[in-house]
Design a protein around this motif. Sequence first.
Motif, PDB file in Angstrom:
ATOM      1  N   TRP A   1      40.289  35.195  36.552  1.00 20.74           N
ATOM      2  CA  TRP A   1      41.204  36.147  37.299  1.00 20.74           C
ATOM      3  C   TRP A   1      41.242  35.462  38.912  1.00 20.74           C
ATOM      4  O   TRP A   1      40.069  34.984  39.167  1.00 20.74           O
TER       5      TRP A   1
ATOM      6  N   LEU B   1      44.549  44.319  39.574  1.00 16.28           N
ATOM      7  CA  LEU B   1      43.310  45.329  39.203  1.00 16.28           C
ATOM      8  C   LEU B   1      42.557  45.534  40.533  1.00 16.28           C
ATOM      9  O   LEU B   1      42.185  44.769  41.144  1.00 16.28           O
TER      10      LEU B   1
ATOM     11  N   PRO C   1      36.849  49.116  36.173  1.00 11.98           N
ATOM     12  CA  PRO C   1      38.118  49.322  36.798  1.00 11.98           C
ATOM     13  C   PRO C   1      38.304  50.577  37.290  1.00 11.98           C
ATOM     14  O   PRO C   1      37.984  51.608  36.822  1.00 11.98           O
TER      15      PRO C   1
ATOM     16  N   ASN D   1      46.011  38.590  38.797  1.00 16.48           N
ATOM     17  CA  ASN D   1      46.809  37.323  38.492  1.00 16.48           C
ATOM     18  C   ASN D   1      48.323  37.252  38.247  1.00 16.48           C
ATOM     19  O   ASN D   1      48.791  38.423  38.308  1.00 16.48           O
ATOM     20  N   SER D   2      49.077  36.194  38.219  1.00 17.05           N
ATOM     21  CA  SER D   2      50.652  36.465  38.160  1.00 17.05           C
ATOM     22  C   SER D   2      50.964  37.130  36.810  1.00 17.05           C
ATOM     23  O   SER D   2      52.001  37.681  36.985  1.00 17.05           O
ATOM     24  N   TRP D   3      50.163  37.030  35.998  1.00 16.25           N
ATOM     25  CA  TRP D   3      50.908  37.539  34.722  1.00 16.25           C
ATOM     26  C   TRP D   3      50.475  39.121  34.463  1.00 16.25           C
ATOM     27  O   TRP D   3      51.508  39.711  34.191  1.00 16.25           O
ATOM     28  N   PHE D   4      49.548  39.373  34.828  1.00 17.62           N
ATOM     29  CA  PHE D   4      49.103  40.867  34.519  1.00 17.62           C
ATOM     30  C   PHE D   4      48.825  41.693  35.587  1.00 17.62           C
ATOM     31  O   PHE D   4      48.430  42.813  35.631  1.00 17.62           O
ATOM     32  N   GLY D   5      49.158  41.461  37.131  1.00 10.70           N
ATOM     33  CA  GLY D   5      49.158  42.045  38.064  1.00 10.70           C
ATOM     34  C   GLY D   5      47.858  42.356  38.844  1.00 10.70           C
ATOM     35  O   GLY D   5      46.829  41.469  38.924  1.00 10.70           O
TER      36      GLY D   5
ATOM     37  N   PHE E   1      34.816  38.636  35.999  1.00 11.84           N
ATOM     38  CA  PHE E   1      36.266  38.429  36.008  1.00 11.84           C
ATOM     39  C   PHE E   1      36.783  37.054  35.826  1.00 11.84           C
ATOM     40  O   PHE E   1      37.676  36.585  36.344  1.00 11.84           O
ATOM     41  N   SER E   2      36.021  36.497  34.945  1.00 12.74           N
ATOM     42  CA  SER E   2      36.142  34.856  34.668  1.00 12.74           C
ATOM     43  C   SER E   2      37.721  34.568  34.316  1.00 12.74           C
ATOM     44  O   SER E   2      38.641  35.320  33.593  1.00 12.74           O
TER      45      SER E   2
ATOM     46  N   ASN F   1      44.620  51.525  40.223  1.00 10.22           N
ATOM     47  CA  ASN F   1      45.632  50.056  40.559  1.00 10.22           C
ATOM     48  C   ASN F   1      46.934  50.489  40.831  1.00 10.22           C
ATOM     49  O   ASN F   1      47.908  49.294  40.794  1.00 10.22           O
TER      50      ASN F   1
END
Lengths: 372, 111
Positions: free
Chosen positions: A37, A64, A77, A58-62, A34-35, A80
């Motif tokens: 993240w 998982l 995955p 992460n802050s962008w995509f929330g 998960f490079s 989530n």
Amino acid sequence: MTPSVRVLVGTRKGAFILTSDAARKSWDVAGPHFSGWELYHVKGSPVDPDRLYASQSNSWFGQLLQRSDDGGKTWNPVGNKFTYDGMPGTHQWYDGTPHPWEFKRVWHLEPSLSDADTVYAGVEDAALFRSTDGGQNWQELSGLRNHTTGSTWAPGAGGMCLHTILIDPTNHERIYVAISAAGAFRTDDGGATWKPINHGLRSQHIPNPEAEVGHCVHRIAQHKAKPNTLFMQKHWDVLRTDDAGDNWHEVSGDLPTDFGFVIDVHAHEPETVYVVPIKSDSEHFVHDGKLRVFRSRTGGNEWEPLGNGLPQKDCYVNVLRDAMAIDSLDECGVYFGTTGGQVYVSPDGGDHWQAIVHDLPAVLSVEVQTLA
Amino acid sequence: MTQAVEAVSAVRVVLPGPLRQLARVTGELVVDAAPGEGGRITQRTLLDAVEARYPMLRGTMRDQDTKKRRAYVRFYACQEDLSMQGPDTPVPNEVADGREPFLVVGALAGG
């Protein structure tokens, strides 16, 4: 099968898996998974060690959640969607005003002790969720957040996170959690109802230092042979309880500073405890420029510094609350990771240390699996 | 002037690197987007199509319940920023008919 260990490392920019035989001298490093993240936590099921769960965000995509069924070789995955039960209501914001409960991320994953498909998630804003289908669907155990004190909980500097989940190995209906900055809580009925267990804590940053809630508990640790004894690293102070949290007393003793994040217990010695003192709450680095683990063999109060193999000058790293782990080999191994990206191991209970890796991204969490 | 698009249409979508990694794709996606209530492909129906084809992306671009765009995600197409348009706003014709891609972008943040 020859015993071995698998260390699961979550960092600011991915997850890494470190493996070694029982000697713990020579290591293979796999990753990053998960490079790019943030991996707040990676943990394996004690029922099926090849079942791993990872919190990726992460802050962008929330947020998982990832699951591996082959010990971290491949990942998929899973669910989530973390929805608070009912109307979420409000808690206190930093300035004391009411603030809506908002899901931000999963801080900690705690797989069940009896079922590989059941896993608990501690989240920010503080709540406890459970999945019973391998992480596909999540339900809140809302009796915790709906405790009568819930609307008075407030965030610590890192956010209002539920970061510690301990399942009593002798009674799986008994679960402990810790929240920054609300305190410690216990359920005796599998999560339906909860009680604050903060009697004996003193925190100068709240109006009533001995309040029922409002304490910034950083970490709690337990030995499976003495489940009613818990050790706590609070914002300031190291404490212990011998009655399942009903009463705590301070055991900071002769530590050079009793601020810190991690605390853990030796695998075979229930009165041997490890902490990493941090200079202060405004200086999040180790004391005196020396990276030292402190060990008490007396259940607290008397502590010895352990620095053999660790940097003893010009070192200014932090060790975050989920970044220490203990293996259960005959000669107990102790592991921790730093914000400087080092992961250290002591294969002899803390007497000697070596770096497994020097230059990872900042380490958020360290877990170890002892594989038979 | 925009034209009505009445049938399911193959639209092109470009994801940012972290979401391509998550969806295990390289390059552009092509998904079949359905028209919305007004008979036109909208941000909502386009993203519905993306999430139906790649369910691991649910929650990464917009809230799973409210469908509100995540704060640090932006939507661009035809050299325009569409981020502030409502989810039921039709996408440009050039996106609806596949001439131009719909770009999902991670906002520049962090220095």
